[in-house]
Write a protein that holds these residues in place. Structure first.
Motif: not given
Length: 394
Positions: A62-63, A66, A142-143, A191-192, A205, A212
């Motif tokens: 996910l991250f 970011h 997520l950011n 998004s992923p 997020g 989630p």
């Protein structure tokens, strides 16, 4: 100073991921490479740990997209670690997508780097009662940019009605302390995997109870907000519901209150916002009052839809000129959702722009538009916006 364009950020992140040996597709990762740390969370250990979340049957990173240093201060936007009970996020709260120029004539505040530390329960638990979402941060994208509840400082609906505030085309703006935040579905958060409207949306997020927050789609061509009460799976007052493969989770609801979260269905981690200790019980309610604060300068975008993976020429018609303080010059910046104009020209009340829409653009969601005009000898541009102005299609 504006954040880097998404195209430039993505190129840099691909190079970073290749260095770390992580899947550039941000898709599935072989389970045997991952160490479970609790709930749906896993970690791939190495010089820089990469955290994965089990989203239905996918193990998604996910991250990594970011964690770049978008404000060039030598510190990653998002830094992750974990303990026995929590995924720990340290965040600068700095947007890694294009934004409006701040301060501007509609918002006197500047975007400032923050020093957030948030703790998300690895194994979120349902609560006996709904906790009211407080003012200030209520979760994060997520950011690392925070979600706020739907209300402005005076307690009225900030997204619609006569109390609506000015948000840029990425659905955010800075508060007086410089905290850039989202009051509604942040359409510019990467998004992923692509949210193409043909499957359940990806995670965008997390709420402070650890559950989630997903994008708008429940299944192919069906948004979660449109699920009927008699379906047995309609969203509750918190904007959440449960399914067999994801458990309890929230959805954003474009154009429908509460937009992100209506309350916490789970047990919240109180260290994330001091207001949680006095937040009260029960879901929030919509207090939007009739009225319209829009300047109505942007009349329409033609065409109103465009397909992914191409560069498009669009015309933005302006309905009012000097009577609304619109300068006679061409705009210095035009942005539609996350897509900044690559070329801008103007003929009378028609502004012509070229925008590039990537292959992985989110499909079917109405995007906002904002335009900026520089003012001589001032650092605060004149700005105008139109909500729900444009849509990306297949």
């Amino acid at each position: 100073m504006k954040p880097l364009s998404q195209q430039k950020i993505w190129s840099a992140v691909v190079a970073m991921l290749l260095c770390f040996g992580t899947s550039v597709s941000l898709g599935e990762e072989s389970p045997q490479d991952l160490k479970p740390i609790g709930g749906r969370w896993f970690v791939k250990e190495g010089d820089k740990a990469v955290y994965f979340f089990k989203d239905a049957e996918r193990f998604v990173d996910l991250f990594s997209y970011h964690t770049q240093d978008s404000n060039k201060d030598g510190i990653d936007n998002v830094r992750l670690s974990h303990g026995k009970q929590f995924l720990i996020m340290e965040s600068q709260g700095y947007p890694n997508h294009p934004t409006a120029m701040y301060p501007n004539r509609a918002n006197p505040n500047s975007i400032r780097v923050q020093n957030f530390t948030f703790r998300f329960p690895l194994e979120p638990k349902m609560a006996d009662k709904i906790t009211r979402v407080p003012m200030g941060p209520i979760g994060t994208a997520l950011n690392g940019v925070v979600f706020f509840n739907p209300f402005e400082m005076g307690g009225m609906n900030a997204v619609e009605g006569y109390s609506r505030v000015w948000l840029d085309s990425c659905c955010g703006h800075p508060a007086p302390g410089g905290v850039y935040h989202y009051h509604k579905y942040p359409t510019c958060v990467k998004s992923p995997f692509a949210d193409d409207g043909k499957q359940h949306s990806p995670v965008i997020g997390f709420a402070f109870d650890g559950f989630p927050v997903y994008g708008p789609y429940e299944e192919a061509d069906v948004m979660a907000k449109d699920l009927k009460a008699n379906s047995g799976n309609a969203l509750d007052v918190c904007n959440g519901h449960k399914d067999d493969v994801r458990g309890y989770h929230y959805h954003v609801t474009p154009g429908r209150f509460p937009y992100i979260l209506g309350g916490y269905a789970g047990v919240v981690e109180p260290s994330n916002n001091r207001g949680l200790s006095r937040a009260g019980i029960g879901a929030i309610t919509n207090n939007a009052q009739p009225g319209d604060t829009s300047d109505h300068v942007i009349s329409v975008i033609r065409p109103g839809t465009a397909s992914r993976g191409k560069t498009h020429e669009l015309q933005i018609e302006l309905t009012a000129l000097r009577s609304h303080g619109v300068p006679p010059t061409k705009p210095s910046w035009v942005q539609i959702g996350p897509y900044e104009a690559q070329k801008i020209s103007r003929d009378g009340n028609v502004v012509t722009v070229k925008i590039e829409i990537p292959e992985d653009a989110t499909v079917g969601v109405l995007l906002d538009c904002h335009i900026e005009f520089e003012r001589p000898n001032e650092n605060s541009p004149t700005v105008f916006e139109k909500n729900d102005a444009f849509r990306v299609v297949e």
